[in-house]
Design a protein around this motif. Sequence first.
Motif, short mmCIF file in Angstrom:
data_model
loop_
_atom_site.label_atom_id
_atom_site.label_comp_id
_atom_site.label_asym_id
_atom_site.label_seq_id
_atom_site.Cartn_x
_atom_site.Cartn_y
_atom_site.Cartn_z
N ARG A 161 0.24 1.15 12.76
CA ARG A 161 -0.68 0.39 11.91
C ARG A 161 -2.06 1.03 11.88
N LEU A 162 -2.51 1.57 12.98
CA LEU A 162 -3.80 2.26 12.99
C LEU A 162 -3.76 3.47 12.06
N ASP A 163 -2.64 4.19 12.10
CA ASP A 163 -2.51 5.36 11.23
C ASP A 163 -2.42 4.92 9.76
N VAL A 164 -1.68 3.84 9.48
CA VAL A 164 -1.57 3.35 8.10
C VAL A 164 -2.93 2.93 7.56
N VAL A 165 -3.68 2.15 8.34
CA VAL A 165 -4.99 1.68 7.88
C VAL A 165 -5.95 2.86 7.75
N ARG A 166 -5.85 3.84 8.63
CA ARG A 166 -6.73 5.02 8.53
C ARG A 166 -6.43 5.80 7.25
N ARG A 167 -5.16 6.06 6.99
CA ARG A 167 -4.80 6.79 5.78
C ARG A 167 -5.12 5.98 4.52
N VAL A 197 -10.13 -4.15 12.18
CA VAL A 197 -9.51 -4.37 10.87
C VAL A 197 -8.02 -4.60 11.02
N VAL A 198 -7.36 -3.78 11.83
CA VAL A 198 -5.92 -3.95 12.05
C VAL A 198 -5.64 -5.30 12.69
N SER A 199 -6.44 -5.69 13.67
CA SER A 199 -6.26 -6.97 14.34
C SER A 199 -6.45 -8.13 13.38
N ASP A 200 -7.47 -8.07 12.55
CA ASP A 200 -7.71 -9.16 11.59
C ASP A 200 -6.58 -9.27 10.57
N GLU A 201 -6.05 -8.14 10.13
CA GLU A 201 -4.94 -8.19 9.19
C GLU A 201 -3.70 -8.80 9.83
N LEU A 202 -3.45 -8.48 11.10
CA LEU A 202 -2.31 -9.09 11.79
C LEU A 202 -2.50 -10.59 11.95
N ALA A 203 -3.72 -11.01 12.22
CA ALA A 203 -3.99 -12.44 12.35
C ALA A 203 -3.71 -13.17 11.04
N ALA A 204 -4.08 -12.55 9.93
CA ALA A 204 -3.82 -13.17 8.62
C ALA A 204 -2.33 -13.25 8.35
N SER A 258 0.81 -1.23 0.00
CA SER A 258 0.00 0.00 0.00
C SER A 258 0.84 1.27 0.00
N LEU A 259 2.10 1.17 -0.44
CA LEU A 259 2.91 2.39 -0.49
C LEU A 259 2.35 3.40 -1.47
N ASP A 260 1.63 2.94 -2.48
CA ASP A 260 1.07 3.84 -3.48
C ASP A 260 -0.30 4.39 -3.07
N GLU A 261 -0.70 4.18 -1.82
CA GLU A 261 -2.01 4.62 -1.36
C GLU A 261 -1.90 5.70 -0.28
N ASP A 262 -0.79 6.43 -0.30
CA ASP A 262 -0.61 7.57 0.61
C ASP A 262 -0.75 7.17 2.07
N VAL A 263 -0.15 6.01 2.43
CA VAL A 263 -0.27 5.55 3.81
C VAL A 263 0.85 6.10 4.70
N VAL A 264 1.96 6.55 4.09
CA VAL A 264 3.07 7.13 4.86
C VAL A 264 3.52 8.41 4.16
N VAL A 306 9.37 8.05 4.45
CA VAL A 306 9.97 8.30 5.76
C VAL A 306 9.96 7.03 6.61
N VAL A 307 8.92 6.23 6.44
CA VAL A 307 8.77 4.96 7.14
C VAL A 307 7.96 4.04 6.24
N LEU A 308 8.15 2.75 6.33
CA LEU A 308 7.37 1.81 5.54
C LEU A 308 6.08 1.45 6.26
N PRO A 309 5.06 1.01 5.53
CA PRO A 309 3.79 0.67 6.18
C PRO A 309 3.92 -0.47 7.20
N ALA A 310 4.79 -1.44 6.94
CA ALA A 310 5.14 -2.49 7.90
C ALA A 310 3.92 -3.18 8.49
N ALA A 311 3.41 -4.17 7.77
CA ALA A 311 2.27 -4.94 8.27
C ALA A 311 2.69 -5.99 9.30
#
Length: 830
Positions: free
Chosen positions: A365-371, A474-481, A144-150, A164-169
């Motif tokens: 991760r909350l900020d990444v998923v929000r953005r 959503v963040v929790s489910d993505e981490l579980a996956a 998701s680097l191309d989705e303005d997450v950072v 500046v930082v990677l999304p880092a799932a």
Amino acid sequence: MARRTTTPPPDVPEKIVDIDVSDEMRGSFLEYAYSVIYSRALPDARDGLKPVQRRILFGMSEMGLRPDRGHVKSSRVVGDVMGKYHPHGDTAIYDALVRMAQPFSLRLPLVDGHGNFGSLDDGPAAMRYTECRLAQSALLMTASLDEDVVDMAPNYDGRENEPVVLPAAIPNLLVNGASGIAVGMATNIAPHNLVEVVAAARHLIAHPKATLDDLMGFVPGPDLPSGGRIIGLDGVREAYETGRGAFRVRATAHVESVTPRRKGIVVTELPYNVGPEKVIQRIKEAVDAKKLTGIAAVDDFSDMESGLRLVIEVKNGFVPEAVLEQLYALTPMEDSFNINAVSLVEGQPRTLGLKDMLEVFVAHRLDVVRRRSLYRRRKAEERLHLVDGLLVAILDIDEVIALIRSSDDSAAAKVRLIQVFDLSDAQATYILEMPLRRLTKFSRLELESERDELRARIAELTEILDDEKRLRRVVSDELAAVAKEHGTPRRTVLLEGSGAPTKAAAVPLEVADDPCVVLMSSTGLLARTTDDRELPADGERGAHDVISAAVRTTARGHVGLVTSTGRVLRLPVLEMPTLPPTHGAPSLAGGVPLGALVELDKGEQPVGLCSVTGEGPGLALGTAGGVVKRVAPDVPSSSDQWSVIRLDDGDRVVGAVELTTGDEELVFVTTDAQLLHFPASAVRPQGRPAGGMAGVRLDDSARVLWFGAVDPAREAVVVTAAGSTSALPGTSGATVKVTPFSEYPGKGRATGGVRAQRFLKGEDTLLVAWVGPAPARAATPQGGPAPLPPIDPRRDGSGLPTSKPVAAVGGPLEPGGPRPATPAAPEPSA
């Protein structure tokens, strides 16, 4: 105070500026320190990456080096990263790339390397020889680097942008750890298990006020790529609480028989960042300095298939467990790991505990998923806006076409579309650029379906953005996956303890000279017991072939092996493996083959064991020619072999037994089924060179099959097996007979015996004979159990057929007395 002189242009007077040296040094040093801390040495707490690592992953992502693409030369990646993002030299870039590809350095490697990327003892090949691409896990770091997450920032020359930082799932700081030395500070974070860290992060997402104890229920300790064992968890808890702590890592090793004669310590896992060559070098240094004893050899059998296998051979006479404790104390097989969890938080170096690191990652991760949700909703709204305009145009498509055809140019057509159909500038532009093939019935249905999907997607994204609980879910489910796809079992074992360095061994280093019993089986295996009390009692059965000989001695002593040529060979007891404690008869399945301890001549066979102390009534021997001899207890102290009888040509020793009291009955059994026994006192002791005296009178075609001794105070049995001399080996249907020894009357020395078994039709010889304490036990040629028929009270009766061939017979050892069991001597082949 110092002066700084500047060189002015011509015709300009020289200018000298007075500066304070301390202020200049302080300012320059602070700028340098800040640059090292922020731009090179410390990882960001959000993605756990140093700038060079982040730029490598970003550069490879921009180059399209995905896991489903082919590998490219590492030098190409290094050059691209250095030219665009990291102008600090190719060596630093390649070193960072190599480390991200080494499975022994990272718990979850981020680069898929092809070629020689080094080992713990050797460096990698040059970058022109190796190839690389992104690993599957690296896609989670750049997703998701191309989705303005950072946030993006200009590179060093302002021509490119870099994150500046990677999304880092994945929680990379904890999973892969970090190490680095900055100016005035350093960082060292241990790797952890992905599944455990994700479980703790999800718990923290659901329970923001969770305590350290709650989180340590999910993350009990580090999980190192090399495995090993962590000793002492107090330092781990201190590190999780304060960000600083230490623990000790111990190699995984076990003791096994590396050769038939010796035990060895097999190391399968070493502490983190410790290679086998380093351990071997330290062992050699400690042995040379005489700090480490008991090591015979060290061999490295590691390979790509079986992994690490370092075999440390232990000298005979040393306790392997005690040597292992020495290795822990004197070599890197036990090493310390100091945690100093320093990382950048909002551009500032901070020392973080376990909860702090998880909180920073979860917030990221909350900020990444929000953005990401904002970006996707904005894109969905823009697309929905265009779809609504297309639907308006399709409803009045004829009028739209007429309007466009009647316009002077595209600008006029756009203005008229906006005015007539109440469209926006973007909608009108999109309609004008739309190809005619879209103006179909199916296009309208597709657009309506797309419109409904976009509205549902926008509603879902809006719900995520407006509801904090939904965002966390959503963040929790993505981490579980992520954990489900990339998680692996724990490798490092956690053990409670003080964590103090290993000191002296808890057990004696050398094997004590304790009493033991050396045993020899009918298939030629040798072993020793650790205690006289472990000898089997009457009626008990072992798990292997019968014990044909036994002699009491001590662990650091010697025993003698009597052979069919009349030789006695001295054998060291220490080179024989120790049988594990057992409640029944000892099993010699783990014994050492006789050939591993001594080399016999062609045709020479072992016939018994004897002590070499030079005490007691001596040794009794019987030969195939009917000769009996009592050897005086005269043992040469400096010889490894000596002769105990002079044999006539063609004669051989068939039995040898060490006498206990001198009151035993000596027994001969011949091939024509004659049994003779007489008191041992009827045979006077002779010196070693003597040839013995007549023991039993033989017929012309008969030979002595078995010789031994029987204690008249114990109940004994006679076991015989008859067959045919013309039958091929293994094909004779032998008949077996078991009779009480008391049924056979004694006779004088040098006389004929009494019949022990009546031959049936087709039988003309005895194949096996044995006399000893009851109950008897038989074995097959392969060492397996062979059934015996019930006791037949008839002295001269015939035998009964058996389901398995009998090759050897033995009885129970005598726990209360020092006399060993008597061996059965097989008849040699023609």
